[in-house]
Design an enzyme around this catalytic site. Structure first.
Site, PDB file in Angstrom:
ATOM      1  N   LYS A   9      -2.037   9.988  53.492  1.00  0.00           N
ATOM      2  CA  LYS A   9      -0.869   9.322  54.066  1.00  0.00           C
ATOM      3  C   LYS A   9      -0.641   9.801  55.506  1.00  0.00           C
ATOM      4  O   LYS A   9      -1.255  10.779  55.938  1.00  0.00           O
ATOM      5  CB  LYS A   9       0.350   9.615  53.179  1.00  0.00           C
ATOM      6  CG  LYS A   9       0.230   9.041  51.757  1.00  0.00           C
ATOM      7  CD  LYS A   9       1.509   9.328  50.976  1.00  0.00           C
ATOM      8  CE  LYS A   9       1.426   8.818  49.547  1.00  0.00           C
ATOM      9  NZ  LYS A   9       2.681   9.084  48.799  1.00  0.00           N
ATOM     10  N   TYR A  49       2.806  -0.903  47.517  1.00  0.00           N
ATOM     11  CA  TYR A  49       3.850  -0.292  46.692  1.00  0.00           C
ATOM     12  C   TYR A  49       4.692  -1.336  45.950  1.00  0.00           C
ATOM     13  O   TYR A  49       5.872  -1.105  45.675  1.00  0.00           O
ATOM     14  CB  TYR A  49       4.731   0.616  47.550  1.00  0.00           C
ATOM     15  CG  TYR A  49       4.086   1.958  47.849  1.00  0.00           C
ATOM     16  CD1 TYR A  49       3.679   2.810  46.814  1.00  0.00           C
ATOM     17  CD2 TYR A  49       3.889   2.398  49.157  1.00  0.00           C
ATOM     18  CE1 TYR A  49       3.091   4.045  47.073  1.00  0.00           C
ATOM     19  CE2 TYR A  49       3.298   3.634  49.423  1.00  0.00           C
ATOM     20  CZ  TYR A  49       2.906   4.449  48.379  1.00  0.00           C
ATOM     21  OH  TYR A  49       2.330   5.679  48.635  1.00  0.00           O
ATOM     22  N   ASN A 112       4.262  13.644  50.629  1.00  0.00           N
ATOM     23  CA  ASN A 112       3.368  14.337  49.688  1.00  0.00           C
ATOM     24  C   ASN A 112       1.879  14.107  49.957  1.00  0.00           C
ATOM     25  O   ASN A 112       1.046  14.275  49.076  1.00  0.00           O
ATOM     26  CB  ASN A 112       3.767  14.019  48.241  1.00  0.00           C
ATOM     27  CG  ASN A 112       3.707  12.536  47.933  1.00  0.00           C
ATOM     28  OD1 ASN A 112       3.240  11.751  48.735  1.00  0.00           O
ATOM     29  ND2 ASN A 112       4.171  12.161  46.745  1.00  0.00           N
ATOM     30  N   HIS A 115      -2.190   9.647  48.335  1.00  0.00           N
ATOM     31  CA  HIS A 115      -2.001   8.636  47.298  1.00  0.00           C
ATOM     32  C   HIS A 115      -3.284   8.518  46.493  1.00  0.00           C
ATOM     33  O   HIS A 115      -4.383   8.589  47.052  1.00  0.00           O
ATOM     34  CB  HIS A 115      -1.697   7.256  47.919  1.00  0.00           C
ATOM     35  CG  HIS A 115      -1.777   6.145  46.918  1.00  0.00           C
ATOM     36  ND1 HIS A 115      -0.722   5.816  46.094  1.00  0.00           N
ATOM     37  CD2 HIS A 115      -2.806   5.334  46.551  1.00  0.00           C
ATOM     38  CE1 HIS A 115      -1.102   4.830  45.278  1.00  0.00           C
ATOM     39  NE2 HIS A 115      -2.363   4.525  45.534  1.00  0.00           N
ATOM     40  N   GLU A 126      -5.872  -1.873  44.057  1.00  0.00           N
ATOM     41  CA  GLU A 126      -5.722  -1.180  45.339  1.00  0.00           C
ATOM     42  C   GLU A 126      -7.025  -1.184  46.131  1.00  0.00           C
ATOM     43  O   GLU A 126      -7.017  -1.365  47.352  1.00  0.00           O
ATOM     44  CB  GLU A 126      -5.205   0.244  45.094  1.00  0.00           C
ATOM     45  CG  GLU A 126      -3.769   0.225  44.570  1.00  0.00           C
ATOM     46  CD  GLU A 126      -3.269   1.569  44.051  1.00  0.00           C
ATOM     47  OE1 GLU A 126      -4.006   2.575  44.176  1.00  0.00           O
ATOM     48  OE2 GLU A 126      -2.148   1.615  43.521  1.00  0.00           O
TER      49      GLU A 126
END
Ligand code: UDP
Ligand code: MG
Length: 149
Positions: A9, A49, A112, A115, A126
């Site tokens: 990310k 998302y 975080n 992904h 995805e």
């Protein structure tokens, strides 16, 4: 062979953790079969998302994920979908075990660093969002005979 979608990310890219994250998955023995760097636009972020549309954290999540470059990848290996999720650690880094990526490199749920697809259905969806079939490479590593039978 099983494949999963993994993304460093924007926080991971900005904090220069990309190499460590790739190295961690390489060290495990999983195989990198596709990689690109991009900045997500609003539409791709919302598709990525889609399951979280309407949740309180969704607008902030979309702002964050579009805020800078990401490194999108496909990784391959036996049990790679669950395997990567375990190496990533819990969604909330405060609960992630010490040896995991989030356990080592993050402190906040909204930052975080990584992904990873959470199921075979998510992985297929995805991967297709980010890569054309011809961008996913099939190749043999010299170490394959020592890693997979
Ligand atoms: N997220 C957040 N706040 C929350 C829950 C999730 O900012 O309360 C973000 C976090 O970056 C997480 C992402 O939304 O990685 C997707 O949430 P999910 O539950 O799918 O976690 P993941 O699959 O990434 O572990
Ligand atoms: Mg998820």
């Amino acid at each position: 062979m099983e494949k999963t979608f993994v993304m460093v990310k924007p926080d991971g890219v900005m904090r220069q953790l990309t190499g460590k994250i790739i190295g961690y998955l390489e060290q495990k023995g999983f195989k990198l079969v596709a990689l690109k760097m991009l900045i997500l636009d609003q539409a791709l972020a919302e598709q990525h998302y889609a399951e979280h549309v309407g949740k309180s954290f969704f607008p902030g999540l979309v702002d964050f994920i579009t805020s800078g470059p990401v490194v999108a990848m496909v990784w391959e290996g036996p049990g790679v979908i669950k395997g990567v999720r375990e190496l990533m650690g819990a969604t909330n880094p405060a609960e992630a075990l010490p040896g995991t990526i989030r356990g080592q490199f993050a402190v906040a749920i909204s930052r975080n660093v990584i992904h990873g697809s959470d199921s075979p259905v998510s992985a297929e969806r995805e991967i297709a969002l980010y890569f054309k079939p011809e961008e996913i490479l099939a190749y043999t590593r010299p170490t394959d005979i020592w890693l997979v039978e």
